[in-house]
Enzyme design. Sequence first.
Site, PDB file in Angstrom:
ATOM      1  N   LYS A 117       0.893  -1.167  -0.011  1.00  0.00           N
ATOM      2  CA  LYS A 117       0.001   0.016   0.020  1.00  0.00           C
ATOM      3  C   LYS A 117       0.861   1.236  -0.122  1.00  0.00           C
ATOM      4  O   LYS A 117       0.601   2.482  -0.780  1.00  0.00           O
ATOM      5  CB  LYS A 117      -0.858  -0.009   1.272  1.00  0.00           C
ATOM      6  CG  LYS A 117      -2.075  -1.253   1.089  1.00  0.00           C
ATOM      7  CD  LYS A 117      -3.089  -1.269   2.204  1.00  0.00           C
ATOM      8  CE  LYS A 117      -2.415  -1.438   3.601  1.00  0.00           C
ATOM      9  NZ  LYS A 117      -1.917  -2.879   3.813  1.00  0.00           N
ATOM     10  N   THR A 118       1.938   1.322   0.838  1.00  0.00           N
ATOM     11  CA  THR A 118       2.719   2.631   0.775  1.00  0.00           C
ATOM     12  C   THR A 118       3.617   2.428  -0.384  1.00  0.00           C
ATOM     13  O   THR A 118       3.922   3.651  -0.973  1.00  0.00           O
ATOM     14  CB  THR A 118       3.837   2.319   2.087  1.00  0.00           C
ATOM     15  OG1 THR A 118       2.926   2.173   3.123  1.00  0.00           O
ATOM     16  CG2 THR A 118       4.629   3.485   1.971  1.00  0.00           C
ATOM     17  N   ASP A 124      -1.367   6.774   6.088  1.00  0.00           N
ATOM     18  CA  ASP A 124      -1.557   5.435   6.627  1.00  0.00           C
ATOM     19  C   ASP A 124      -2.515   4.883   7.708  1.00  0.00           C
ATOM     20  O   ASP A 124      -2.583   5.877   8.608  1.00  0.00           O
ATOM     21  CB  ASP A 124       0.035   4.751   6.825  1.00  0.00           C
ATOM     22  CG  ASP A 124       0.333   3.300   6.975  1.00  0.00           C
ATOM     23  OD1 ASP A 124      -0.721   2.822   6.367  1.00  0.00           O
ATOM     24  OD2 ASP A 124       1.008   2.808   7.377  1.00  0.00           O
ATOM     25  N   THR A 147      -6.009  -1.371   6.808  1.00  0.00           N
ATOM     26  CA  THR A 147      -6.002  -2.866   7.013  1.00  0.00           C
ATOM     27  C   THR A 147      -7.364  -3.093   7.580  1.00  0.00           C
ATOM     28  O   THR A 147      -7.636  -4.334   7.809  1.00  0.00           O
ATOM     29  CB  THR A 147      -4.851  -3.260   7.993  1.00  0.00           C
ATOM     30  OG1 THR A 147      -4.968  -2.603   9.364  1.00  0.00           O
ATOM     31  CG2 THR A 147      -3.579  -2.996   7.420  1.00  0.00           C
ATOM     32  N   ARG A 150       6.453  -8.281   1.896  1.00  0.00           N
ATOM     33  CA  ARG A 150       7.306  -7.781   2.743  1.00  0.00           C
ATOM     34  C   ARG A 150       7.739  -8.983   3.771  1.00  0.00           C
ATOM     35  O   ARG A 150       9.295  -8.624   3.915  1.00  0.00           O
ATOM     36  CB  ARG A 150       6.362  -6.764   3.902  1.00  0.00           C
ATOM     37  CG  ARG A 150       7.157  -6.448   5.115  1.00  0.00           C
ATOM     38  CD  ARG A 150       6.234  -5.509   6.175  1.00  0.00           C
ATOM     39  NE  ARG A 150       5.818  -4.447   5.476  1.00  0.00           N
ATOM     40  CZ  ARG A 150       4.628  -3.585   5.879  1.00  0.00           C
ATOM     41  NH1 ARG A 150       4.106  -4.311   6.983  1.00  0.00           N
ATOM     42  NH2 ARG A 150       4.426  -2.747   5.157  1.00  0.00           N
TER      43      ARG A 150
END
Length: 340
Positions: A65-66, A110, A159, A218
């Site tokens: 997402k980032t 975020d 999330t 990640r």
Amino acid sequence: MSELTKAEGSDNELAFESALRPKSLGEFIGQSKVRNQLKLILDAAAIQNRTPDHILLAGPPGLGKTTLAMIVAHEGGQPLRLTSGPTIQHAGDLAAVLSSLAPGEVLFIDEIHRMARSAEEMLYLAMEDYRVDVMVGKGPGATSIPLEIAPFTLVGATTRSGMLPSPLRDRFGFIAHLEFYENQELQQVINRAAKKLGLEIDETAQQEIARRSRGTPRIANRLLRRVRDFALVGGKTKIGVDEAMGALKLYEVDDLGLDRLDREIMKVLVERFSGKPVGLSTLAVAVGEEQDTIEAVVEPFLVRMGLIARTARGRQATAAGFAHLGQTPPTNLLDGLLDL
């Protein structure tokens, strides 16, 4: 260790971090549907010479997402401002950020669902009309002063999309739902990072790391780092399956990608409670972890793998969960799961 060696090590770490973040949609691996949708939005905005619509990126942690927010700014040739929901606890905090934005700037928030309610209400007006109302004074003498802000693109990441109020969610022009990655896509992620860093790693080792990465880039990159360190300390110049297996065993990552916390939760459900439903708060106390961590990070993977089920009475291990720990499920387990 010499200063030169330290500097080289620091440079390698910076190179590793850089390799993890693609700079364009073309370099971004996976999420093909979302990439195509974003490309259309960005291309249309460029043709019309306007700021792109506000974008909400929803999905579990670690799916990019980032990185996608950074790509939105990079593809549009605009600066990026990063902040997070927990840091915006007052409307004034948000007003300070919004009023300092440059025209066309991309604002990334975020965990946007964790913003204060007063800030959320201010954001409604900012997203639609590019202005905010700032309250000056208190009590009967308080005055609302409208403040114009530059057109901007908000990229929100969450999330827990269900926790976003409908008025805020409805103001996003595009809502993207990021999915877990397939093993083949994770292998591409690992292969790309290894090439960027000049690491020599064979295909079998890549497959083994990808298989245990829980569908999350990640985690794949983090495991690659640990495998790299294991091979480096062992004096190996090439990473093979033995180095990969050795590192994964050392860091207690099993065949399905379960780590220590995952197995602790499974043991509580299987051994301590014998397959009976367990409430989230009880489970958190039993393993010494926060409820939010279990619910947002651990639980989605265990449910997706079919190892636990979320029932009306609590979390419950499935027959597959018992089998993974080498245990035999109780005969009434299936009946309990069918009570939903």
